[in-house]
Design a protein around this motif. Structure first.
Motif, PDB file in Angstrom:
ATOM      1  N   GLN A  65      -6.006  -3.594   3.592  1.00 29.30           N
ATOM      2  CA  GLN A  65      -5.608  -2.131   3.196  1.00 29.30           C
ATOM      3  C   GLN A  65      -6.736  -0.867   2.885  1.00 29.30           C
ATOM      4  O   GLN A  65      -6.531  -0.327   3.125  1.00 29.30           O
ATOM      5  CB  GLN A  65      -4.291  -1.825   3.500  1.00 29.30           C
ATOM      6  N   GLY A 120       0.558  -1.914   0.025  1.00 28.43           N
ATOM      7  CA  GLY A 120      -0.142   0.086  -0.093  1.00 28.43           C
ATOM      8  C   GLY A 120       0.370   1.351   0.005  1.00 28.43           C
ATOM      9  O   GLY A 120       0.691   1.642  -0.881  1.00 28.43           O
ATOM     10  N   SER A 145       1.439  -6.415   5.733  1.00 22.37           N
ATOM     11  CA  SER A 145       0.127  -6.788   5.190  1.00 22.37           C
ATOM     12  C   SER A 145       0.101  -8.598   4.777  1.00 22.37           C
ATOM     13  O   SER A 145      -0.861  -9.180   5.240  1.00 22.37           O
ATOM     14  CB  SER A 145      -0.380  -6.445   3.292  1.00 22.37           C
ATOM     15  N   ASP A 165      -5.567  -4.021   9.037  1.00 20.49           N
ATOM     16  CA  ASP A 165      -4.668  -3.431   8.632  1.00 20.49           C
ATOM     17  C   ASP A 165      -5.175  -1.693   7.954  1.00 20.49           C
ATOM     18  O   ASP A 165      -5.793  -1.808   6.886  1.00 20.49           O
ATOM     19  CB  ASP A 165      -4.192  -4.328   6.512  1.00 20.49           C
ATOM     20  N   GLU A 166      -4.227  -1.142   8.685  1.00 22.26           N
ATOM     21  CA  GLU A 166      -4.136   0.036   8.781  1.00 22.26           C
ATOM     22  C   GLU A 166      -6.098   0.981   8.763  1.00 22.26           C
ATOM     23  O   GLU A 166      -5.769   1.419   7.830  1.00 22.26           O
ATOM     24  CB  GLU A 166      -3.291   0.631   7.961  1.00 22.26           C
TER      25      GLU A 166
END
Ligand SMILES: Nc1ncnc2c1ncn2[C@@H]1O[C@H](COP(=O)(O)OP(=O)(O)OP(=O)(O)O)[C@@H](O)[C@H]1O
Ligand SMILES: Nc1ncnc2c1ncn2[C@@H]1O[C@H](COP(=O)(O)OP(=O)(O)OP(=O)(O)O)[C@@H](O)[C@H]1O
Ligand SMILES: [Mg+2]
Ligand SMILES: [Mg+2]
Lengths: 262, 249, 250, 308, 250
Positions: E77, C133, E41, E155-156
C-alpha cells in the motif's frame, strides 16, 4: 551518484567563504590563547605553539618517530577493524536468538562497557608477553563494546516495512541481509568505526602501558616522564594530524557513499 | 524462567567458574579469585576513606557527562541553525577535540585551572564532547525531511519545532550518545586519575599497584562493573524498551 | 485571497512550472486535478511557503507565504505521522506546534472529537505502525482540522478510503466548509469527488505545467452526481485528460 | 653450543639511564653467554611488568620489595641500580624564584607537590623534612598539604601557583636550574647523607627465584655486563653522552651533572648498600610508609657476591 | 490454488478476523474490497506468509505460504522504496533479491522496459525523495512485475494516480494478466475499478471481518462500465457498504 543540491552561486559561495574564515578564526583563537598562556613561562613548563611546531617538523624527519607513528597507526587500524567485526558479530548473534540476546545484551555488553582499560592492561600483561599482540588485545577489548552498542542500535532502527518488502521478494536471508539490512546498518557501522577510531587514538597510551616499548603512546609517556613538554605536545599534535588524515581520506568519503537518506 | 533468562544466568555461572579456575592457577598478586574479591569489596565498603574516593570518581564522571552532553548538544545545534559555523564547529573544533589525546588535555587543564577536580572534569569533558558532537550531528543530518516539512506547515516557531519534532527525532541519537559517553567516561576518568589525579578510584588503583595489591584493583573493577550494570539495568534498558516499542510493526 | 502569478519552480534541474498562475478567493472550495507528477503537491507546497520559488509571486491574503503560515494547514499526500506518538497524541501535536503551551486536557478533548469525526474513536491509542493506510490518512486529516485554519490544503486526503467512509468524509468536510467559511484547496484524482465538492476545478496539464481548464461549478448543494450539468463537466474533464495524454504520447 | 640465552631487561625510562645501558645496546659490551635485550619503561609500566614477570631482570624501587613479598611476589636483588651521589643534589624541594618561602620550615600550612607520594624518592624527601627540619610529614594531618601531580605537570603547577613547592627530579631539576626561574629551599638528599652517613639506594635490579635457579650463570653474566656498561659510559663520557643527548634532545652537560651530583649507578651490591637499605626501611616504617621495618637480607639473591 | 480456511489473526490484542475463508483459483483476477481498516492489507500479508496466523490454514498451490514465496510478488500500500537507490535501481533490487546474482545489464534493460510501461521512462534516475506520490507507486508496481511472479498481490496500487494514467495502468495490468495467465489479488476502494477488472469481487465486512459478498463477474472483456450487469453489481456493492455502515453506527 550523490545528489548535489544546486546552490545559488553568489550567496552559497560567499557563505562558504565566510564559513571557512570562521573555521580558521577558531584555530587562530586557540593558538592565541595557547600562546598567551605560554608567554613568559619556561619552555619545559608550557612551550608555545612555535616551539611545538618546530619540534613537530623536526620529529617528522626522524626515523624513530616515523617508525613509532607507523606502529601505532597499524595497531589502531587493526584494532578498529577487529573490534567492529567482533561487535558486529555479537550484535548479530543477539538479534538472531533470544538466548544469545540475554547473554550478550545483559552480560557481555555491560561487562565490556564497564571493564576499565587498566584492567585489560593488567590481564593482558599476565596472559601475553609484551608486544603488539598484547596492545591490540587491549585496544580491541576496549573498543568492542562501543561497536557492539552502536551496531546493536542499528539493528533496532531497521525499517521493518522495508524488511517485509525484502521478505516478499525472497526468503534467502543472505540476500535480504546484503541488499537491505547491511545497507540500513551501514551508517551505524560507519559511526562505530568512527567512534572507535577516535577512542583508539585516545587510549593508545593506556594500551601501550603494558610495556610494548614503542608507538606514539610510548613516546608520549617517555616525553612526559622526562618532562619533555615540547616533545609531548608535538606528539599530541602529530596524533591530531594522523587522526584527521584518516578521517578525511577514509571515513568521510565512506560516509558520503552511504548516507542514511538522500 | 524463560530460556533467555536461563541462558543468561547460566552464562554468569560459567563465567564465574572460568574466573575461579584462572585464579586457581595464578598467584594472588596476578589474579585473585571471585571469593577474595568479594571479601575485599566488603572491606572496601567498611572503609569511609575509600568510599570517599568512590564518590570522587562518581562526581568526576557525572559532572563531565553532564557538562559535555549539554555543551555538545548546544554546539551541534549551532551549525544546524547557522550553517556558516559548520566548518568552524565540525572541521576545526570537533576534529581537533576529537583527536587531541586526553593526557594532552590533562596537561593544559592543569595549566589553566590548577590541580583540582575542575581540571580533571575539564579533561574528561574535552574527551567526551566530540562524541556528543559527532553523534548529534549525524542525527541532525538524518532528520526525516517529510516530518520536518510537516512541522514547518504547522509552525514557524523554531523552538516549538525543536521541542516537538526535532528533539523526539533525535532521542535515539541522544540516548545512544549518553550511553556511549557513560562508557567512555569511566575509562577516561580512571586513566586521568591514574596518571594525574590525587583522588578517585584511578588514584586508588595507582596506590594499589605500588603495593602489588591486585585484590584491591579487582575490587575497584568489580565496583565499577556493578555500578555500570545497575545503570544499564535500571536506567538505559527501560528507556531503550520504550524506543523499541513504537518501532515495531 | 490566494494568488499565484507566473510562478516558476525548478526541482533537480527540471522545470516543473514555467508560468503557473491561478487564484483562489475567500471561502472558495477549489479542486486541483491533473496527471500524476504534474506538480499538484508541489503547488500546495509553494502556496504554503514550504518550497522556494525560482520566479513569479505568491500572495496569501496579501501577505507573503512566509508570513501567512499561521492561517494554513496541510493534509499531506503521505500521512507524515510521528512514530513516537499514538493517534490521539499525533493530533495534539499539531495544536502544540501551532499554539505552543496550553491546556493539555482541552486539546485532548478536541483531538478526541475530531478523531471520532473521522471514525477513529476506537483507535486513538494506536501508534502509526499499527494503523491501516486509510486510518493513518484520517489521523492526518484530524490533525489539520484541529488547528482550525482559515485555509486548508488537502492532498488526496481520501485516496486510501473505501467508498462509504469516503462519502462520509466528503460530507463532513463539506459541512465544515459551509459552516465555517474556510477556504479549501483540494487535490484529488477522483473526478466525481471534485465535481461533488468544488466551487471551481482547476485542471493542470503535463510538465512544465500550466492551467488547462478552470471550471466554475454553479450547481446547488448537496449535489446529485447524476445531474446533467455535472455530467457535462465530467465528460469535458475526462476529455481534456485524454487529449493531454494524446499530446504526451506523440 | 646452541644459541645464546636471551636476558630481557627493563629499566627506568629516563635519558640518564639510557646512558647506563648504552654500551650494552650498542655492542660495546659483549658476552658469549647471553644477549641482553634492554627496554626502558615508565614507572607504571615497570610496576606492572614486575608483577606479571614479563622481563627476566627488572629495575624496581627499593620501597616496593617488602610490599611485593607480602603479596607473595618473591623478588631477588641482583645489583644496585640507582644510589644517591655524594654531593646529594637533584632531589630537593623547589620553589619559584620570587617565592616567599626561604627554608623548609616555611612550608607549614602550604602545599607541596610530588610526582608520587609513595615513591622511594619522595619518602627520602619526607625523611629529611621530618628528621632535619622537624616538620610533621604525615600524609594526612601533617604540617603541610601534600599533593600527587604527574611529573610533567609539576613545573606548570608551581609556575601557576596552585602549589607552593615541588619535588623535581633528574632532567626536570636540571632544566629548572638552567631556566633560572626556580630555586631549592632544601637539598634533602644532601641532608640525609649528613644525618645518616649513608647514601640511600632508590632502585635495584631484581629477578625471580625460579629464573635465577634455572640459570644462575646467565644472571651472573648479566651483572658483569651491566657493571661493564656503566664503566664504559663513565670512561667514554663524550661518546656516550653525546649520542644519548642527540637522541633525547637534552644537553650533553646534563649527563655529566647527573652522574657527578645526582646519582651513582654502582652495578654491584656491597655491604654499605645493604646497610643503607636497612636504614631506609627502618625510617620508612617510622613514617608509616612501610607497615614494619624488615631487613634487606631475605631479598638478596643467595648466589650474590656481596662486596665489602 | 490459493485458499484461506478459518484464518484467525490477532494484532495488538485485537481480533482482526476470527474465521476468514475464501479461495482464489488459478488465473483468476480477484478484487478485494472492504471498509478502511477491515483487514485487506492484513489478508495479503497472511497469504504471503509475512504475518503468522493464530488459527486456521493458508495454502498456496498446495504449499504453505513459507514454501510458496517464490511464486508471489507484492505491491504494498505504501511504496516501500529504498531511499539509497534511484527508481531504476529500486526495480533492479526486486530482481536481485529474488534471483540473486545475475546479469546486471539485462536486468537494467528489463527494469527500463517496465518503468516505461508505467510511464516513468523519463524519471528512472530520480531517487524516491524526488518522486511524486503517484510516481513512487508506479515504481513499486514495476518492481513487482519485474520478477514475473505467478501470483501478484496489489494493495491499492492505483490510488494515487489520475484517471487517465489509472485507465492506462488498468489496461496494462489487464493485458499482462490475459497474456500470461497470472493470478492477481487486487485490493481497491474504487468499485468501478473492481467491476472493470475482476473475475470475482470479494467484499469484506467490518472487524472481526468475514466475507460479506462473493460476486462472480461474467461480463466479457473489455468491459463497458455502463453495461447493465455491472450497474446492478455496483448498486449491490454500494448497498452492502452502506448497510455495513448502518450496522457500525448503531
Ligand atoms: N527534489 C526533486 N528533484 C527532482 N524532481 C522532483 C523533485 N521533487 C519533485 N520532483 C518532480 O516534480 C514533479 C511534480 O511532483 P509533485 O509531487 O508535485 O506531483 P503531483 O502532481 O503531486 O503528482 P501525484 O499526483 O503523483 O502526487 C514530479 O515529476 C517529480 O518527479
Ligand atoms: N500491529 C498492530 N497492532 C494493533 N492493531 C493493528 C496492528 N496492525 C494492524 N492493526 C489493525 O488491524 C486492522 C486491519 O488493518 P489493515 O491494514 O489490514 O486494514 P486495511 O483493510 O488494509 O485498511 P485500509 O483500507 O485503510 O488500508 C486495522 O484496524 C489496524 O488498526
Ligand atoms: Mg502529489
Ligand atoms: Mg490497507
Amino acid at each position: 551518484m550523490p545528489r548535489s543540491e544546486p546552490r545559488a552561486p553568489g550567496r552559497g559561495g560567499r557563505r562558504d567563504r565566510a564559513g571557512r574564515l570562521l573555521g580558521e578564526l577558531v584555530v587562530v583563537a586557540f593558538l592565541a590563547i595557547w600562546w598567551a598562556t605560554a608567554r613568559g613561562l619556561p619552555s619545559f613548563v608550557l612551550p608555545g605553539p612555535l616551539a611545538v611546531a618546530h619540534r613537530l617538523l623536526q620529529l617528522l624527519g626522524e626515523r624513530e618517530f616515523l617508525a613509532n607513528a607507523l606502529v601505532s597507526t597499524v595497531r589502531v587500524i587493526l584494532s578498529v577493524l577487529i573490534a567492529c567485526g567482533l561487535g558486529g558479530l555479537l550484535a548479530l548473534a543477539a538479534h538472531t536468538n533470544p538466548a544469545y540476546d540475554g547473554i550478550i545484551n545483559e552480560r557481555i555488553k555491560p561487562f565490556l562497557n564497564s571493564f576499565p582499560s587498566i584492567g585489560w592492561a593488567i590481564l593482558a600483561s599476565i596472559w601475553f608477553p609484551s608486544g603488539n599482540f598484547g596492545v591490540v588485545f587491549v585496544q580491541v577489548a576496549i573498543l568492542t563494546p562501543f561497536c557492539l552498542i552502536n551496531i546493536d542500535q542499528g539493528f533496532r532502527a531497521i525499517d521493518q516495512e522495508l524488511l517485509e518488502m525484502g521478505r516478499s521478494f525472497t526468503r534467502s536471508a543472505p540476500r535480504i541481509w546484503l541488499r537491505i539490512q547491511l545497507r540500513l546498518l551501514m551508517p551505524f557501522i560507519l559511526s562505530a568505526i568512527r567512534i572507535s577510531y577516535g577512542i583508539a587514538w585516545k587510549i593508545a597510551l593506556v594500551s601501550e602501558l603494558l610495556g610494548a616499548p614503542n608507538g606514539l603512546g610510548y613516546m608520549m609517556l617517555q616525553a612526559q616522564s622526562t618532562a619533555e613538554a615540547v616533545t609531548f605536545l608535538a606528539v599530541c599534535f602529530s596524533i591530531v594530524f594522523i587522526f584527521v588524515l584518516g578521517d578525511r581520506l577514509v571515513l568521510v568519503p565512506l560516509e558520503r557513499k552511504f548516507p542514511v537518506s538522500r | 524462567m524463560s530460556r533467555r533468562a536461563l541462558a543468561t544466568h547460566l552464562f554468569t555461572l560459567l563465567f564465574l567458574a572460568a574466573w575461579s579456575l584462572a585464579a586457581w592457577f595464578s598467584p594472588a598478586y596476578q589474579m585473585p579469585g571471585p571469593w577474595a574479591v568479594l571479601q575485599g569489596a566488603w572491606k572496601f565498603l567498611a572503609t569511609p576513606n575509600l568510599l570517599l574516593q568512590l564518590g570522587a570518581s562518581l562526581y568526576h564522571v557525572a559532572a563531565a557527562i553532564v557538562l559535555s552532553f549539554v555543551l555538545g548538544c548546544a554546539l551541534a545545534l549551532i551549525p544546524y541553525y547557522f550553517p556558516v559555523a559548520r566548518i568552524a564547529v565540525h572541521r576545526r573544533f570537533g576534529a581537533f577535540l576529537g583527536s587531541f589525546p586526553g593526557v594532552g588535555w590533562a596537561l593544559l587543564a592543569g595549566m589553566w585551572f590548577g590541580i583540582n577536580s575542575i581540571s580533571v572534569i575539564f579533561a574528561i569533558s574535552a574527551v567526551l564532547l566530540p562524541f556528543a558532537l559527532v553523534n548529534l550531528n549525524s542525527g541532525l543530518n538524518n532528520l526525516d525531511a517529510e516530518l520536518m516539512e510537516m512541522g514547518l506547515s504547522f509552525t514557524r516557531s523554531r523552538a516549538r519545532t525543536l521541542r516537538r519534532v526535532i528533539l523526539p527525532l533525535l532521542y535515539p541519537y541522544l540516548f545512544a550518545t549518553l550511553r556511549l559517553m557513560f562508557g567512555v567516561a569511566w575509562k577516561v576518568t580512571l586513566a586521568a586519575e591514574l596518571f594525574g589525579g590525587n583522588s578517585g578510584l584511578g588514584y586508588l588503583i595507582n596506590l594499589a599497584r605500588q603495593d602489588y595489591d591486585t585484590v584491591t584493583i579487582f575490587v575497584i573493577i568489580f565496583f565499577i562493573i556493578v555500578f555500570v550494570y545497575c545503570a544499564e539495568r535500571f536506567f538505559f534498558k527501560p528507556i531503550q524498551a520504550r524506543f523499541d516499542a513504537y518501532a515495531k510493526i | 485571497m490566494l494568488e499565484l502569478r507566473d510562478v516558476m519552480v525548478e526541482l533537480g534541474g527540471q522545470q516543473i512550472y514555467d508560468h503557473l498562475s491561478f487564484q483562489v478567493s475567500r471561502g472558495e472550495f477549489v479542486c486541483l486535478l491533473g496527471p500524476s507528477g504534474c506538480g499538484k503537491s508541489t503547488s500546495l507546497r509553494v502556496m504554503g511557503g514550504l518550497l522556494p520559488i525560482a520566479g513569479g509571486s505568491v500572495r496569501i491574503m496579501d501577505q507573503s507565504p512566509a508570513d501567512a503560515w499561521s492561517k494554513l494547514a496541510y493534509v499531506f499526500q503521505s500521512p507524515r505521522l510521528v512514530s513516537w506518538r499514538n493517534a490521539l497524541e499525533n493530533v495534539v501535536l499539531g495544536m502544540e506546534l501551532r499554539f505552543g503551551a496550553g491546556s493539555a486536557a482541552s486539546r485532548r478533548d478536541k483531538a478526541m472529537e475530531l478523531l471520532s469525526l473521522v471514525g477513529l474513536a476506537a483507535d486513538t491509542h494506536k501508534y502509526p505502525s499499527m494503523l491501516s493506510g486509510g486510518e493513518r490518512q484520517r489521523v492526518a486529516i484530524a490533525r489539520a482540522l484541529a488547528v482550525d485554519p482559515e485555509i486548508i490544503f488537502m492532498d488526496e486526503p481520501f485516496s486510501a478510503l473505501d467508498p462509504s467512509t469516503r462519502r462520509k468524509m466528503r460530507t463532513e468536510i463539506e459541512q465544515i466548509w459551509r459552516h465555517t467559511g474556510k477556504t479549501i484547496v483540494f487535490v484529488t484524482h477522483d473526478v466525481d469527488e471534485a465535481l461533488q465538492l468544488a466551487d471551481r476545478i482547476i485542471l493542470l496539464g503535463r510538465k512544465p505545467s500550466s492551467v488547462q481548464e478552470n471550471l466554475m461549478l454553479k450547481a446547488s448543494r448537496p449535489r446529485d452526481p447524476g445531474a446533467a450539468e455535472l455530467a457535462a463537466h465530467r465528460a469535458r474533464l475526462l476529455d481534456t485528460y485524454a487529449s493531454d495524454e494524446a499530446v504526451a504520447e506523440t | 653450543q646452541g644459541a645464546k640465552k636471551k636476558i630481557s631487561y627493563a629499566y627506568l625510562l629516563d635519558p640518564a639511564y639510557d646512558a647506563v645501558v648504552w654500551a650494552i645496546n650498542n655492542g660495546k659490551v659483549k658476552s658469549d653467554l647471553i644477549d641482553i635485550e634492554a627496554r626502558s619503561l615508565a614507572i607504571p609500566q615497570l610496576l606492572q611488568a614486575t608483577a606479571s614477570k614479563q622481563y627476566d631482570v627488572i629495575m624496581t624501587a627499593v620501597i616496593g620489595l617488602p610490599a611485593a613479598a607480602s603479596r607473595g611476589l618473591e623478588l631477588r636483588i641482583l645489583n644496585t641500580a640507582l644510589q644517591q651521589a655524594k654531593p646529594g643534589l637533584g632531589g630537593g624541594v623547589w620553589v619559584k624564584k620570587d617565592s616567599p618561602l626561604q627554608k623548609p620550615q616555611d612550608l607549614k600550612g602550604k602545599t607541596l607537590g610530588s610526582y608520587s607520594l609513595r615513591s622511594t624518592g619522595y619518602t627520602q624527601v619526607r625523611i629529611a623534612l621530618q628528621k632535619k627540619y622537624g616538620l610533621n610529614t604525615a600524609l594526612e594531618g601533617g604540617d603541610f598539604r601534600q599533593l600527587q601531580i604527574p611529573a610533567s605537570n609539576l613545573p606548570a603547577a608551581l609556575a601557576r601557583g596552585s602549589i607552593d613547592a615541588a619535588t623535581l627530579i633528574h632532567s626536570q631539576a636540571y632544566k629548572a636550574i638552567q631556566s633560572g626561574q626556580y630555586r631549592t629551599i632544601a637539598e634533602t638528599a644532601r641532608d640525609n647523607i649528613e644525618m645518616f652517613k649513608v647514601q640511600f639506594v632508590s632502585a635495584v635490579n631484581v629477578s625471580y627465584p625460579e629464573k635465577l635457579q634455572a640459570d644462575a650463570q646467565a644472571y651472573m653474566e648479566f651483572i658483569r655486563m651491566f657493571k661493564a656498561s656503566v664503566d664504559y659510559a663513565l670512561s667514554h663520557r663524550d661518546e656516550v653522552f653525546n649520542a644519548v643527548a642527540a637522541k633525547s634532545g637534552l644537553d650533553a652537560k646534563f649527563f655529566d651533572w647527573w652522574f657527578t651530583n645526582v646519582a651513582n649507578v654502582p652495578g654491584d651490591f656491597r655491604q654499605e648498600q645493604a646497610k643503607s637499605i636497612d636504614k631506609f626501611y627502618e625510617l620508612s616504617a617510622e613514617l608509616g610508609v612501610l607497615k614494619k621495618a624488615v631487613p634487606v637480607e631475605p631479598f638478596l639473591w643467595d648466589k650474590l657476591h656481596i662486596g665489602a
